[in-house]
Each structure stands twice: as structure tokens, then as C-alpha cells.
Scaffold this motif. Structure first.
Motif, PDB file in Angstrom:
ATOM      1  N   LYS A 152      -5.149   3.500  29.165  1.00  0.00           N
ATOM      2  CA  LYS A 152      -6.459   3.362  28.503  1.00  0.00           C
ATOM      3  C   LYS A 152      -6.356   2.434  27.296  1.00  0.00           C
ATOM      4  N   SER A 153      -5.284   2.585  26.525  1.00  0.00           N
ATOM      5  CA  SER A 153      -5.134   1.738  25.331  1.00  0.00           C
ATOM      6  C   SER A 153      -4.843   0.285  25.708  1.00  0.00           C
ATOM      7  N   LEU A 154      -4.127   0.083  26.820  1.00  0.00           N
ATOM      8  CA  LEU A 154      -3.861  -1.280  27.287  1.00  0.00           C
ATOM      9  C   LEU A 154      -5.153  -1.942  27.781  1.00  0.00           C
ATOM     10  N   LYS A 155      -6.008  -1.145  28.407  1.00  0.00           N
ATOM     11  CA  LYS A 155      -7.295  -1.700  28.862  1.00  0.00           C
ATOM     12  C   LYS A 155      -8.116  -2.209  27.677  1.00  0.00           C
ATOM     13  N   GLU A 156      -7.987  -1.551  26.530  1.00  0.00           N
ATOM     14  CA  GLU A 156      -8.740  -1.971  25.337  1.00  0.00           C
ATOM     15  C   GLU A 156      -8.326  -3.351  24.839  1.00  0.00           C
ATOM     16  N   VAL A 157      -7.088  -3.758  25.160  1.00  0.00           N
ATOM     17  CA  VAL A 157      -6.641  -5.088  24.738  1.00  0.00           C
ATOM     18  C   VAL A 157      -6.560  -6.057  25.920  1.00  0.00           C
ATOM     19  N   GLY A 158      -7.232  -5.691  27.036  1.00  0.00           N
ATOM     20  CA  GLY A 158      -7.418  -6.674  28.088  1.00  0.00           C
ATOM     21  C   GLY A 158      -6.611  -6.511  29.349  1.00  0.00           C
ATOM     22  N   ALA A 159      -5.940  -5.361  29.539  1.00  0.00           N
ATOM     23  CA  ALA A 159      -5.165  -5.176  30.769  1.00  0.00           C
ATOM     24  C   ALA A 159      -6.077  -5.009  31.978  1.00  0.00           C
TER      25      ALA A 159
END
Length: 340
Positions: free
Chosen positions: A333-340
Motif C-alpha cells: 500500500k505504501s509503495l502504491k502511494e509513491v507510484g508502484a
């Protein structure tokens, strides 16, 4: 309220340590390598005044006396939490890039505290399972690792490659800290924290997908489709969530029972396949990027893997461990916030 010096404040672990320190009412000065990093942390805590959060620039922890100014504060520090140490394998010179920053950084801050910060009573140091594991034993399924184990790596082996250099840097730095306490008899106690693979949500204001902490890179690479044909095995096969580790740093700083103790900080076992399974179960949008059914690897070593004894952290500090699935889910989820 305790006045705390936190080193390496923009690091993966330290960013979570900072959150817990502020949440629990402590006043913090954190070291960073540049004003830019200080500004990012400050901007992320807009409602925290300078009396509760301030900064000290320490550009190079491997320099003698690097922390001499940082340890001096008014009001004076009572606790130091030292997390600053390199963890990466992108090195050209093992001695200069790994060994010196870890060893000189650790002994240097202890010397600075003894010389210039007599009010400090407790020091908590981030070490690593790398200082515990004996890699020459392989999976070693008959063995149970605990705080009593030490990595037997030699100075000669340390410079053979980056992986050896990293493990040696953590081992030699931690041993140097214990030697310092024994030989110098300072006015403070130490506690060392020895985690294995540390995963969990990144602090988004400090990270991008390219500048990701080493231990979360395998999760990033999995969701980006880099392991379709072969799943990484998952060594060292044990993990801890970064939030558990961060809180344990703070609890060790607060608890008298942690004084002069080493802590093996791990929640349990994992392998490459268990990480993939957690992603597949919770993030169907990544199903085409995940390893194919025919993919090889991802399991424990043939014959099994070592056991763990993490009772000291549970009994002295009262920790409750975050599960692997929750840790992986929150990381993604946190990686998705930076564009994963």
C-alpha cells in the motif's frame, strides 16, 4: 518527557522511531546529512514545534568527532538512539563504504557522549541479525539462534565481497560498542537491537521507488514483475515489521530492564513464496506481474532452516508481533502511494 537524540533520522527505521518518540511525548533532535532532509522531515510534522523536534546536521558519521556537537543540547539529552549505519551492497570499497561508517560511527558517538553529554543515561543501538548469524552453517535446522550467538566472521573475510562486508560491519560495530562499555565504564548503559529482514510501510515523504531501503526492494521488484520465472528464496528466512522494531527501540530506551542487554528482534519465518502469496491474496491487480505457476525457487532450503528464540524481547519489552501478511500488505500500500 525525555530529551532524545536520534541519529540517521531520514532512514527507513529511524523515521518510524521518530513517529513513536513524538507520539509518546518525547522531545527529539535528529541528525541528518543535509538541510534538505531536515526540511522534508520538518514539513511532514507541521504541528510539532521546535521544542519537540529539531535537527543537527552530521554530514559524515565516519569522521572522528562527527557527533561532538550533535550530543550537546539545552535541555540536555538523557537518551540516544543510534540508527545511522549503511545497509546497501552497492559498494566500491568495503572498508570505506561499509566498515568505517558502521564501526567509527558507533564508537564515535559513544566517545562523544562520554566526553560531552554526561546527562545521557541510556543508548540504544541498531545492530542486526547479521551480527548473530553464522552463514558458514547454511540452513542449520538443528540450531536455535538467540542473543547468545555471534557471527564469527574475520577481518580477512570481511573484505572479500559486499555481503560479507555488510555482515562484518554490523558484527564489528556491535562488538566495539560492548567493548567500549566494558573498557570505558561510561555513565550510560547500552541496548543493542538485532533484527533480520526489516519490511513494512515506507515513510512516503522520504522515499521513492528508486531510493527504496534495501530490505523492501524485493517486495517492489515482485509487484513490478521482475520475478516471473524464479522467485527469490527469501534469505535470511526471518523478518520483523519496521513498526515493531521502531517501537522496540523506544521501549528499550524507556525500560530499565533493557539496560546492557542485546535483543534478537524477529517476528518469525518467511520465504519468497509466502511474500508472493500475501500479495496475490490481497492485490489482484498485480496478478499478471507475479511469478508464474511454473516459477522455480521461493522455498526454504532443502532440509529446513534454523529456529529462533525471541523471548527476551517479548518478556522484557512486552512486544506483540505484526504478522507477515499485514506487513507485506501495508508495504505494498505504501509503495502504491509513491507510484508502484
Amino acid at each position: 518527557m525525555t530529551r532524545v537524540l536520534l541519529t540517521g533520522g531520514s532512514g527507513f527505521i529511524a523515521a518510524h522511531v521518530l513517529d513513536y518518540l513524538l507520539e509518546r511525548g518525547h522531545s527529539v533532535v535528529t541528525t541528518v546529512r543535509s538541510q534538505e532532509k531536515a526540511d522534508k522531515i520538518r514539513d511532514a510534522h507541521p504541528n510539532v514545534g521546535k521544542d519537540k523536534l529539531n535537527f543537527s546536521i552530521v554530514e559524515d558519521i565516519a569522521q572522528q568527532g562527527a557527533f561532538d556537537k550533535a550530543v550537546v543540547s539545552d535541555p540536555a539529552f538523557e537518551v540516544v538512539i543510534h540508527t545511522a549505519s549503511p545497509f546497501h551492497f552497492n559498494v566500491t570499497d568495503v572498508q570505506k563504504d561499509l566498515l568505517d561508517p558502521a564501526i567509527i560511527g558507533t564508537t564515535g558517538i559513544l566517545k562523544s557522549i562520554k566526553k560531552s553529554a554526561p546527562s545521557v543515561k541510556r543508548v540504544v543501538i541498531t545492530s542486526s541479525f547479521a551480527s548473530i548469524i553464522d552463514t558458514s552453517k547454511g540452513g542449520w535446522p538443528e540450531h536455535t539462534y538467540s542473543e547468545s550467538d555471534w557471527n564469527p566472521i574475520t577481518e580477512e573475510a570481511a573484505t572479500e565481497n559486499a555481503a560479507n562486508g555488510y555482515r562484518a560491519s554490523k558484527t564489528f560495530a556491535e562488538r566495539a560498542a560492548w567493548d567500549f562499555v566494558e573498557q570505558e565504564n561510561p555513565n550510560f548503559t547500552i541496548a543493542t537491537m538485532c533484527p533480520p529482514l526489516v519490511i513494512g510501510p515506507i515513510v512516503h515523504y522520504l522515499n521513492s521507488l528508486d531510493a527504496l531501503n534495501t530490505s523492501n526492494q524485493r517486495i517492489r521488484d515482485t509487484i513490478q514483475g521482475k520475478y516471473k520465472d524464479e522467485t527469490p528464496a527469501g534469505a535470511p528466512y526471518i523478518f520483523v515489521d519496521v513498526r515493531d522494531l521502531a517501537l522496540l527501540h523506544v521501549l528499550a530506551a524507556e525500560a530499565e530492564s533493557a539496560a546492557n542487554k542485546r535483543f534478537f528482534i524477529t517476528a518469525g519465518h518467511f520465504n519468497g513464496n509466502t511474500i508472493v502469496d500475501a500479495i496475490r491474496k490481497n492485490f489482484p491487480e498485480y496478478k499478471d506481474n507475479l511469478p508464474k505457476d511454473s516459477a522455480t525457487g521461493g522455498d526454504f532450503p532443502e532440509g529446513g532452516v534454523y529456529k529462533i528464540n525471541n523471548k527476551r524481547a517479548e518478556e522484557l519489552l512486552g512486544t506483540k508481533w505484526t504478522s507477515l501478511e499485514k506487513s507485506v500488505v501495508d508495504t505494498v500500500k505504501s509503495l502504491k502511494e509513491v507510484g508502484a
